[in-house]
Design an enzyme around this catalytic site. Structure first.
Site, PDB file in Angstrom:
ATOM      1  CG  ASP A 116      35.164 115.142   7.114  1.00 54.42           C
ATOM      2  OD1 ASP A 116      35.459 114.124   7.728  1.00 54.42           O
ATOM      3  OD2 ASP A 116      35.567 115.515   6.058  1.00 54.42           O
ATOM      4  CD1 TRP A 143      40.875 116.817   1.531  1.00 58.08           C
ATOM      5  CD2 TRP A 143      41.813 116.753   3.420  1.00 58.08           C
ATOM      6  NE1 TRP A 143      41.882 115.802   1.399  1.00 58.08           N
ATOM      7  CE2 TRP A 143      42.498 115.707   2.696  1.00 58.08           C
ATOM      8  CE3 TRP A 143      42.427 116.977   4.829  1.00 58.08           C
ATOM      9  CZ2 TRP A 143      43.546 114.832   3.184  1.00 58.08           C
ATOM     10  CZ3 TRP A 143      43.438 116.173   5.135  1.00 58.08           C
ATOM     11  CH2 TRP A 143      44.205 115.145   4.433  1.00 58.08           C
ATOM     12  CD  GLU A 185      35.470 112.483   1.848  1.00 55.36           C
ATOM     13  OE1 GLU A 185      35.285 113.827   1.672  1.00 55.36           O
ATOM     14  OE2 GLU A 185      35.825 111.643   2.319  1.00 55.36           O
ATOM     15  CG  HIS A 205      35.900 109.149   6.622  1.00 53.25           C
ATOM     16  ND1 HIS A 205      35.368 109.538   7.840  1.00 53.25           N
ATOM     17  CD2 HIS A 205      36.174 110.168   5.981  1.00 53.25           C
ATOM     18  CE1 HIS A 205      35.467 110.494   8.227  1.00 53.25           C
ATOM     19  NE2 HIS A 205      36.230 111.002   7.198  1.00 53.25           N
TER      20      HIS A 205
END
Length: 272
Positions: A150, A156, A54, A51
């Site tokens: 994701d 989220w 981001e 990841h």
């Protein structure tokens, strides 16, 4: 510690090393985490899915370190950078250096259109950044780009339903990938490209491949994305494990057909 937990998970069979360097306290700590995690993957012969960056911060550049460590350790083809949203905000001069480094390292890219368009640009008033990474530029540089989801249902992104056609639909719009060839490529971005990134063996429709597939009520890949096509069958290992009847709408309109199937309205001819 985090390292002990990671080691314990890998010892129990987890087969991909992950990380999130932009969550470390400093840029230096983030770069060090990339180095350490890639070295662990190299020693264990594992893949890496990081990841990475981001963020809307154009100075979040951990993907550069990821490309460097991939090359240094000989991990070409085994490493993916997920999200990479800071690339949306980077200046073009720096990106003109970065993308060739990524391509040279054999790095893969995994944008996550649904969550990226939901989260990025939150600190902006207007203009408000889209946040999705530079999909077209990465693809055109020869980097394998596979769209990901994701999140499914979490804090989220609570609207996900593990539907990769939704992902392709959003990625197409956010990336302005609107030519026929680009739209067809978006279908590849949630199928063959992602399979290549994961190193799946026996994937595909050729004779001898594993019989794992989903049958869609659509005439071609572009129509599948446009309609987020109805699923007719799910096949796993050659066995149908889920089925649904063809969707057909009944009309009560004088002079019009009695029934309507949306997939019949696909443009005819070459979809590519």
């Amino acid at each position: 510690t985090a390292l002990e937990n990671l080691t314990r998970a890998l010892d129990r069979g987890v087969d991909v090393v992950g990380g999130i360097p932009h969550f470390e306290r400093t840029m230096r700590d983030g770069a060090e985490s990339v180095r350490l995690l890639c070295e662990i993957a190299e020693k264990r012969g594992l893949m890496v899915d990081m990841h990475c960056d981001e963020s809307d911060d154009p100075l979040s550049r951990h993907v550069e370190t990821l490309a460097y460590e991939t090359t240094r350790l000989g991990l070409q083809g085994r490493v993916a950078g997920s999200h990479l949203t800071s690339m949306h905000s980077m200046d073009n001069y720096y990106v003109s250096k970065l993308i060739p480094l990524m391509a040279e390292a054999g790095l893969h890219a995994i944008p996550n259109p649904l969550i990226n368009i939901m989260l990025q640009g939150r600190h902006d008033t207007y203009p408000k950044r889209r946040g999705q990474t530079r999909v077209r530029e990465l693809r055109d540089a020869g980097i394998t780009v596979g769209f990901g989801s994701d999140c499914v249902m979490d804090p989220w992104y609570s609207l996900g339903k593990a539907d990769m056609l939704d992902v392709a639909f959003m990625g197409l719009h956010v990336g302005q990938l609107s030519s026929r060839a680009d739209m067809r490529w978006c279908f590849d971005a949630v199928t063959v490209n992602s399979a290549a990134i994961m190193g799946l063996e026996g994937y595909g429709l050729e004779v001898g491949c594993d019989a794992n597939f989903i049958r869609l009520q659509a005439d071609d890949p572009i129509e599948a994305i446009r309609l987020r096509a109805h699923r007719l069958n799910t096949v796993r290992g050659g066995r149908i494990i889920a089925s649904a009847p063809c969707v057909e709408h009944v009309l009560d309109m004088p002079g019009r057909p009695l029934t309507l199937e949306a997939s019949n309205y696909a443009p005819k001819g070459n979809s590519g």
